[in-house]
Write an enzyme that holds these catalytic residues in place. Structure first.
Site, short mmCIF file in Angstrom:
data_model
loop_
_atom_site.label_atom_id
_atom_site.label_comp_id
_atom_site.label_asym_id
_atom_site.label_seq_id
_atom_site.Cartn_x
_atom_site.Cartn_y
_atom_site.Cartn_z
N GLU A 85 -9.46 -4.93 5.06
CA GLU A 85 -9.25 -3.84 4.12
C GLU A 85 -8.08 -4.15 3.19
OE1 GLU A 85 -9.47 0.99 4.04
OE2 GLU A 85 -9.84 -0.14 5.87
N ASP B 200 -1.92 -5.28 3.48
CA ASP B 200 -2.05 -5.62 4.90
C ASP B 200 -2.92 -6.86 5.12
OD1 ASP B 200 -0.47 -3.49 5.64
OD2 ASP B 200 -2.15 -2.14 5.97
N GLU C 188 0.80 -1.23 0.00
CA GLU C 188 0.00 0.00 0.00
C GLU C 188 0.83 1.27 0.00
OE1 GLU C 188 -2.42 -2.73 2.82
OE2 GLU C 188 -0.33 -2.40 2.32
N ARG D 217 -3.30 -2.98 13.32
CA ARG D 217 -4.75 -3.18 13.33
C ARG D 217 -5.03 -4.63 13.71
NH1 ARG D 217 -4.15 0.22 8.69
NH2 ARG D 217 -5.04 2.28 9.09
N TYR E 284 2.00 -5.31 12.96
CA TYR E 284 0.84 -4.66 12.35
C TYR E 284 -0.07 -4.08 13.42
CZ TYR E 284 -2.91 -3.81 9.05
OH TYR E 284 -3.87 -3.20 8.28
N HIS F 252 -3.46 -11.69 13.68
CA HIS F 252 -3.64 -12.57 14.82
C HIS F 252 -2.54 -12.48 15.86
CE1 HIS F 252 -7.05 -14.21 12.78
NE2 HIS F 252 -6.32 -14.52 11.73
N ASP G 235 -5.50 -7.87 6.75
CA ASP G 235 -6.80 -7.66 7.37
C ASP G 235 -7.83 -7.51 6.26
OD1 ASP G 235 -6.35 -5.13 6.37
OD2 ASP G 235 -6.27 -4.13 8.31
#
Length: 923
Positions: free
Chosen positions: A106, A102, A16, A333, A331, A378, A104
């Protein structure tokens, strides 16, 4: 080219952010092209941005076809077209595509959008990792997977859901409350929480109560300690928590409120009582143990950074993003507090090295998350790598908020694997029988203290706390009680009677609002920062220190939603929606079916969908919706230009009084409203007559604050029209202007002089002389002897200033307008001009923007600091500071600004030669 080189495959890796791309490229080396998409490359367009042939079709309202499986129409952002072209060009020379966005929902959606737009003809793999270290990237290359379409479905559902919710409900707010407002699945519930807390504060009535504290000591060793009165004649003494929000005791039979006279008499009797009157009634000792807090999740990081570092949720996430992308933390989030085996070993090893082996428990600590539906990365947020860098080791590389946040994350992670803090807590009950004016009264006092014998994890870190409503007895205390025995006699040294008033429930801070949303199960922690920023940017809440104060507009919005969209701002319903979205992410529910039930309603159910609710709204009384009765005859109204008080005059006409911006809703009591009315009357206060013009001068209160003005009589206004313009006939006007017959041309009405009051002036006490001086601006200070230009002083939009020709210079105080002398003015003009049209030096240089490839700097502008690449300017948000804003954050702001920029207008078509006039009759 050698055969070996020809056989070497080329792999395109897409992430990203540019910072992430640079870091990963350094680990991958030759054979890999690492490029950044710079966030999302496409999204649902505004309906106005749809192709012309789609605007009247099924996609015209939402850019989503609600009648055909809720199929969305996506458009590549205009400012991302160049980036997409670059990625397609690189893909032509690639043998494999690795989507490394990423890990997740998104990130999965971004990867899917890239896949849809790029249409690769080479093998595609999904590469995920929780930290950006060489080992983690190597492991990710060895363990690639396919794209998770269920996660993509869940994210798409969220996006479509938010579009449906916002586009159906927001227009209702525009029509009934005000333009520019918005509603959202999570943001509206967040605003409701803040408004409900303010309602509690508005309904709150304080209650007074008294107690006393005494400094006492055993008669043996004279070591003093503090005890608090807890009972009189066997009845419990009331504290703040024993009162309700109406100021009444919750249970009078269980607690007694003492008044000042009673407490002072008890204090006097206790202080003058013979030594030994007060004795130890009972003792209790318990072991003390305290466990460390779990490693950070997204939510707890935002809460703790808010409490300890005073960072907003947005600033916390922006800083954490930078730390992650540069390889310092994992990470950011995540809903999981779990640590990997490597991280547990690293934390235990570091705790042992820094604090000693006895500070590490025999077995590793394992933490479980509260959220059964944790769907993000996780692992908890922790320092990156299998060997953590200590704060001392990164001190030269990280600065400002980045260092402070890393230090917090490191301490929390290491402390989570350390031993419990241990000690003991002693509680003592003291009693005395006092003689007060012939009456015997028994009193009991309580004292407690905690002695920590082994600090354990507290040697590294202690978790912060949100402000509590009742602090008495809540905080852990490390005060030590002396050695006491039952029946022991005590000496009273000093007695302090103390009066209190009950406190209203504390307002939400960003930290406590994040905590409340998470506890209610509303939204995902990864979106809380943007949610809070949205409700601030929309003007629903403002910050007073750390507290979130709702605006009156927020009251109107929430009232409308509660009365007409009750189900959609219900906390339980919103939380259950989150659970439903998790079932889509797990592949247990179908996206289209779920969206159908939400929008159209479930078949066979009496529960209406969103569309049915909107279609059946009926009439909504906007005036009633935007009105709140403050006192008898005084109503607060939320108007287009802000809140005001309205009261009926003696003649039946409504009078209006503005409400100061700094006044919070809970401070606008009935007494305060009457005070404002008396102070401002009906907004006008007649000051007198201008001796030169004969006109009445009045003080008013307006949208931009108090001001003075003159009243121009109607006959003066008519007389001011040139050459009898008031009597110009329609025929004359039409002949002169070429207008249609019968159209009148009205001369401009004379405008009254107006002038804002100085900040030091009070509209209730401003005098006629002061008003006339204000209306006389600009004041001529004198003439420049060199240029011959007059120098004037006046007040302007941006404060007081001097003017000489086109050269303006700021003054420091408003009073200087009337006090400054010519010599003082000439001295100001003799100094070099520092502001104005001269380009100010940048406050900071950040680097090169990845999109425009131009240098990005931070500058100070008329409306505050902003970032610019020379072509696009983007104002820093409330949560962004000049010292801590990163290049990545600046690039994000600039990208948002470019995306919102209006499309360039097409050149006007050349006019065709005028056709010959034809008859108006249609053929």
């Amino acid at each position: 080219m050698s055969p070996t080189e020809a056989a070497t495959p080329r792999r395109l890796v897409i992430v990203e952010s540019p910072a992430k791309a640079r870091k990963i490229a350094g680990y991958l080396g030759d054979g890999y092209d690492v490029e950044a998409s710079v966030g999302h490359i496409r999204d649902l367009p505004q309906p106005s941005e749809l192709p012309a042939d789609m605007k009247k079709g099924p996609y015209g309202k939402f850019a989503v076809d609600v009648n055909d499986g809720f199929e969305p129409y996506y458009r590549v952002y205009p400012d991302k077209k160049k980036k997409v072209t670059e990625l397609k060009k690189l893909l032509k020379d690639a043998d494999e595509l690795l989507l490394a966005t990423d890990n997740d929902r998104e990130g999965e959606a971004i990867a899917w959008h890239l896949l849809q737009v790029l249409s690769p003809k080479v093998p595609v793999k999904r590469m995920v990792f929780g930290e950006i270290t060489k080992d983690a990237i190597t492991r990710a290359l060895e363990n690639t997977r396919d794209l998770d379409t269920s996660l993509v479905d869940a994210q798409e559902t969220r996006r479509i859901l938010d579009r449906l919710y916002g586009y159906e409900v927001s227009p209702v707010l525009w029509r009934k409350v005000g333009p520019g407002l918005s509603a959202g699945r999570v943001q509206s519930v967040g605003v409701r929480l803040v408004v409900e807390r303010e309602r509690e504060r508005m309904a709150f009535r304080s209650a007074a109560y008294w107690d006393l504290t005494a400094s006492v000591t055993p008669t043996t060793d004279h070591q003093p300690f503090t005890a608090r009165l807890v009972a009189v004649d066997g009845d419990k003494v009331a504290t703040g928590r024993d009162f309700d929000d109406r100021g009444a005791l919750k249970s009078p039979a269980k607690a007694t409120a003492l008044d000042e006279a009673t407490v002072r008499s008890l204090a006097g009797a206790l202080e003058t009582a013979p030594v030994g009157t007060l004795g130890v009634k009972s003792l209790e000792t318990k072991p003390y143990k305290r466990r460390p807090a779990a490693p950070f999740t997204t939510s707890t990081l935002q809460q703790e950074a808010g409490r300890k570092l005073r960072l907003s949720a947005r600033a916390t996430m922006s800083t954490a993003q930078s730390l992650y992308e540069n390889g310092y933390i994992t990470y950011m989030r995540t809903d999981s507090p779990q640590l990997s085996g490597q991280a547990i070993n690293a934390a235990r090893r570091q705790a042992s090295e820094l604090y000693g082996g006895e500070f590490v428990p025999e077995k590793p600590r394992v933490y479980q998350g509260k959220d059964k539906n944790a769907q993000e990365a996780h692992e908890a947020i922790r320092p990156a790598g299998d060997q953590f860098q200590t704060p001392a080791q990164v001190a030269g590389k990280l600065h400002g908020n980045e260092f402070r946040l890393y230090d917090l994350i490191w301490k929390r992670t290491v402390a989570s694997q350390m031993a419990d803090a241990r000690g003991s807590t002693a509680s003592a009950r003291l009693s005395a029988l006092l003689d007060i004016e012939g009456n015997r009264r028994s009193v009991e006092l309580a004292a407690s203290g905690t002695v920590i014998t082994f600090r354990g994890f507290l040697a590294a870190y202690e978790e912060g706390r949100d402000a509590a409503r009742y602090e008495d007895g809540d905080k852990d205390s490390e005060s030590r009680l002396p050695e006491l025995t039952e029946g022991q006699k005590l000496d009273v040294l000093v007695v302090n009677p103390d009066g209190h008033e009950t406190s209203p429930p504390p307002r939400y801070t960003e930290a406590s609002l994040v905590k409340a949303l998470e506890e209610l199960g509303i939204g995902r922690p990864s979106t809380y920062a943007s949610t809070i920023s949205t409700i601030q940017d929309r003007g629903y809440v403002r910050n007073r220190g750390n507290a979130l104060v709702p605006s009156w507009v927020a009251f109107s919005v929430i009232r409308l939603l509660e009365e007409h969209f009750a189900r959609f701002v219900n906390y339980r319903f919103t939380a259950e929606m989150e659970d439903d979205l998790d079932t889509i992410a797990d592949g247990r529910s179908d996206r289209a079916n779920w969206l159908h039930d939400f929008y159209f309603g479930r078949d066979g159910s009496e529960t209406f969908g969103l569309k049915e609710v909107v279609d059946s709204l009926g009439d909504i009384d906007a005036r009633a919706l935007n009105s709140i009765e403050i006192a008898d005859g005084i109503t607060l109204r939320v108007g287009r230009y802000g809140p005001y008080l309205e009261l009926a005059g003696e003649d039946g006409a409504a009078r209006r009084v503005s409400v100061p911006d700094e006044l919070s809703p809970d401070e606008l009591t009935a007494d305060k409203a009457r005070e404002l009315v008396e102070k401002q009357a009906d907004g006008d206060r007649e000051l007198g007559t201008d001796p030169e013009t004969g006109r009445t001068i009045v003080s008013k209160s307006g949208r931009f604050g108090p001001y003075v003005t003159e009243v121009i009589p109607d006959d003066d206004a008519a007389a001011s029209k040139p050459d009898g313009a008031a009597k110009t006939s329609a025929a004359q006007t039409g002949a002169k202007s070429g207008a249609k017959s019968g159209t009148k041309k009205t001369a401009k009405k004379e405008k009254p002089r107006t002038a804002s009051l100085f900040k030091s002036m009070d509209p209730a006490t401003v005098t006629l002389d002061q008003a006339l001086k204000l209306l006389s601006q600009p004041r001529v200070v004198g003439t420049d002897p060199e240029s011959g230009d007059p120098i004037t002083a006046q007040n302007g939009r941006y404060g007081p200033y001097l003017k000489k020709g086109t050269d303006s210079r700021s003054l420091t105080e408003e009073e200087q307008i009337f006090d400054i002398t010519l010599d003082e003015a000439l001295k100001i003009y003799a100094e070099p001009k520092r502001r104005g049209r001269q380009a100010a030096a940048p406050l900071r240089e950040l680097g090169t923007d990845p999109a425009s490839e131009k240098p990005v700097v931070v500058k100070d502008g008329r409306f505050g600091p902003y970032v610019t690449d020379g072509e696009t300017n983007a104002t820093l948000r409330k949560a962004d500071s000049v010292d801590d804003v990163t290049l990545e954050r600046a690039a994000e702001l600039l990208a948002e600004k470019r995306a919102k920029a209006p499309a360039k207008k097409k050149p006007a078509a050349k006019k065709k030669p005028a056709a010959k006039k034809k008859s108006a009759t249609k053929k």
